[in-house]
Motif scaffolding. Sequence first.
Motif, short mmCIF file in Angstrom:
data_model
loop_
_atom_site.label_atom_id
_atom_site.label_comp_id
_atom_site.label_asym_id
_atom_site.label_seq_id
_atom_site.Cartn_x
_atom_site.Cartn_y
_atom_site.Cartn_z
N VAL A 31 0.89 -1.06 -0.06
CA VAL A 31 0.01 0.00 0.05
C VAL A 31 1.03 1.29 0.11
N LEU A 32 0.75 1.97 -1.10
CA LEU A 32 1.78 3.08 -1.30
C LEU A 32 1.15 4.44 -0.64
N ALA A 33 0.99 4.64 0.10
CA ALA A 33 0.41 5.79 0.84
C ALA A 33 1.21 7.11 0.61
N PRO A 34 0.82 8.29 0.43
CA PRO A 34 1.54 9.66 0.32
C PRO A 34 2.17 9.90 1.63
N ALA A 35 2.97 10.63 1.56
CA ALA A 35 3.76 11.12 2.94
C ALA A 35 2.76 11.85 4.19
N GLY A 36 1.60 12.30 3.40
CA GLY A 36 0.89 12.96 4.41
C GLY A 36 1.23 14.27 5.21
N GLY A 37 0.45 14.86 6.16
CA GLY A 37 0.74 15.79 6.86
C GLY A 37 -0.25 16.10 7.97
N GLN A 38 0.43 16.52 9.01
CA GLN A 38 -0.55 16.90 10.10
C GLN A 38 -1.58 18.21 9.88
N ALA A 39 -2.70 17.59 10.30
CA ALA A 39 -3.88 18.45 10.22
C ALA A 39 -3.60 20.12 10.80
N CYS A 40 -4.29 20.90 10.11
CA CYS A 40 -3.99 22.43 10.83
C CYS A 40 -5.00 22.53 11.87
N THR A 41 -4.59 23.47 12.99
CA THR A 41 -5.68 23.69 14.06
C THR A 41 -6.34 24.98 13.33
N PRO A 42 -7.68 25.24 14.02
CA PRO A 42 -8.18 26.61 13.66
C PRO A 42 -7.24 27.85 13.86
N GLN A 43 -6.29 27.78 14.97
CA GLN A 43 -5.26 28.51 15.06
C GLN A 43 -4.48 29.07 14.12
N VAL A 236 -7.08 32.16 -0.60
CA VAL A 236 -6.46 31.12 0.54
C VAL A 236 -6.45 29.77 -0.41
N CYS A 237 -5.09 29.32 -0.40
CA CYS A 237 -4.95 28.03 -0.79
C CYS A 237 -4.54 26.89 0.14
N VAL A 238 -4.99 25.95 -0.18
CA VAL A 238 -5.14 24.70 0.98
C VAL A 238 -4.73 23.56 0.52
N VAL A 239 -3.71 22.98 0.93
CA VAL A 239 -3.10 21.75 0.60
C VAL A 239 -3.55 20.70 1.67
N SER A 240 -4.38 19.88 1.42
CA SER A 240 -5.05 18.85 2.30
C SER A 240 -4.15 17.43 1.98
N ASN A 241 -4.32 16.73 3.38
CA ASN A 241 -3.63 15.58 3.41
C ASN A 241 -4.97 14.40 3.14
N GLN A 242 -4.45 13.29 2.97
CA GLN A 242 -5.21 12.02 2.41
C GLN A 242 -6.63 11.98 3.15
N GLN A 243 -6.55 12.57 4.51
CA GLN A 243 -7.93 12.58 5.09
C GLN A 243 -8.97 13.79 4.75
N ARG A 244 -8.20 14.50 3.78
CA ARG A 244 -8.87 15.74 3.18
C ARG A 244 -9.01 16.89 4.41
N ASP A 245 -8.18 16.60 5.31
CA ASP A 245 -7.77 17.88 6.27
C ASP A 245 -6.81 18.77 5.70
N PRO A 246 -7.08 20.10 6.16
CA PRO A 246 -5.93 21.09 5.53
C PRO A 246 -4.83 20.72 6.46
N SER A 247 -3.66 20.61 5.71
CA SER A 247 -2.04 20.21 6.37
C SER A 247 -1.38 21.47 5.91
N HIS A 248 -1.62 22.38 4.96
CA HIS A 248 -1.10 23.59 4.73
C HIS A 248 -2.09 24.77 4.39
N VAL A 249 -1.93 25.83 4.94
CA VAL A 249 -2.70 26.99 4.24
C VAL A 249 -1.97 28.28 4.10
N PHE A 250 -1.95 28.53 3.15
CA PHE A 250 -1.54 29.88 2.71
C PHE A 250 -2.40 30.87 2.27
#
Length: 418
Positions: A31-43, A236-250
């Motif tokens: 199973v070749l999963a992407p690296a992913g990223g931690q979900a952003c908080t509201p803060q 606002v540009c959003v990079v989502s992880n594989q759970q569709r949570d925003p991992s980076h927001v610019f």
Amino acid sequence: MSEISVELPWGAWYRDELHRLQLPGHWEVDVLAPAGGQACTPQDIQAAITAPIDSPPLAELAAGKTSACIVIDDMSRPTRTAMILPPLLNQLRQASIADSAVSIVMATGSHGNVPAEDIAKKVGPEIAATYRVECHDCRGDLAPTGIAYGDRELRVNRTFYEAELKLGISSILPHSFAGFSGGAKLVLPGLTDVQATARSHKFVQLGLRGGADPDRNKFRSEAEQLARTLGMEFIVCVVSNQQRDPSHVFAGDIVAAHRAACHAAPGVFSTELRRDYDCLILNAYPKDNDLIQAENVFIALKTAKSPTVGDDGVIVVTTAASEGVGQHGLFEPGGLSYRPPQPKRFLKNRELWLYAPTVTTQNARALYWEGYPVFQRPEELTAALNQRFPQPTRCGVFPCAPMQQVSDARGAVMGVAV
């Protein structure tokens, strides 16, 4: 005979569950999963919006304006817009733009209408009940802009055009035409008439534009120039992880914020590939809302240096296709750029199979060549794979192929091949 169970993310926006497939027990499955990223908080989201890149603060841009339009992407993108909207709306409110003077427009391009209940999923039920939210209609009441686009005048969404302040929220994903999605694509083709959409795609299809680098992609530079001319000031540009949570927001300038997101995206989407496979499973999540969008699974293949599946191997596309075949003013049957399905030349001798439980074989034939088998039942797919590969077999699974970028054994992420 023993079997190996693989769970695939399934049904973005509709079910968001795990779908189980049984693979032959004598296979070696990676199973070749992407690296992913931690979900952003509201803060984190708030901090990105209040510290924009190459742009005055949103409150300053909004000062003195009496109306605003926030453009959002549609259900074919993973952006959890409901998490991004509240801090934007708060800033507009603080700048004395009344809630009643704020419109939210879903930039569907030529993808078709979105029901109100699905729009509410995207923006959140409270915002859907409070604000004017509309779905762009590429054949509807569009505003003439006075801008020449080819041999025609460009027409755009009237609500967007007439707003004094224009801003957007978009998802960053690998894109075969624009290098990465999002940014000014919200405007062209997101808010234009269908003829403009067709023209914007035409030159890429002819091989004259496109490419992985957004700074050299003429499809994108044209969209950015037009978006600026039409007055889009903030995004606002959003990079989502594989759970569709925003991992980076610019947030900030429509080009600078987009490029910052493009720079961060490979760190989330990078997928390490250590060997070749006999069979490759490309799952369409999070672009698995319809069969047309499922075509984006091939982006994962096109980012590899060399073929990831053997010359006589099998590629299986799996998709929930929650909306069935789907709508697209260009690529659906009868669309301006539609062509009857043919064998996919870039696959060469490799077989292509389709697993789509919600789509009949007859309907699938509108998009997939008749030589490609179609499966609706998981047990039928398992039996066919057992018959096709009775010997020890190496299988790679891309669980969210449209957002995955292959990195080679040395770890260098490759750009999208067009």
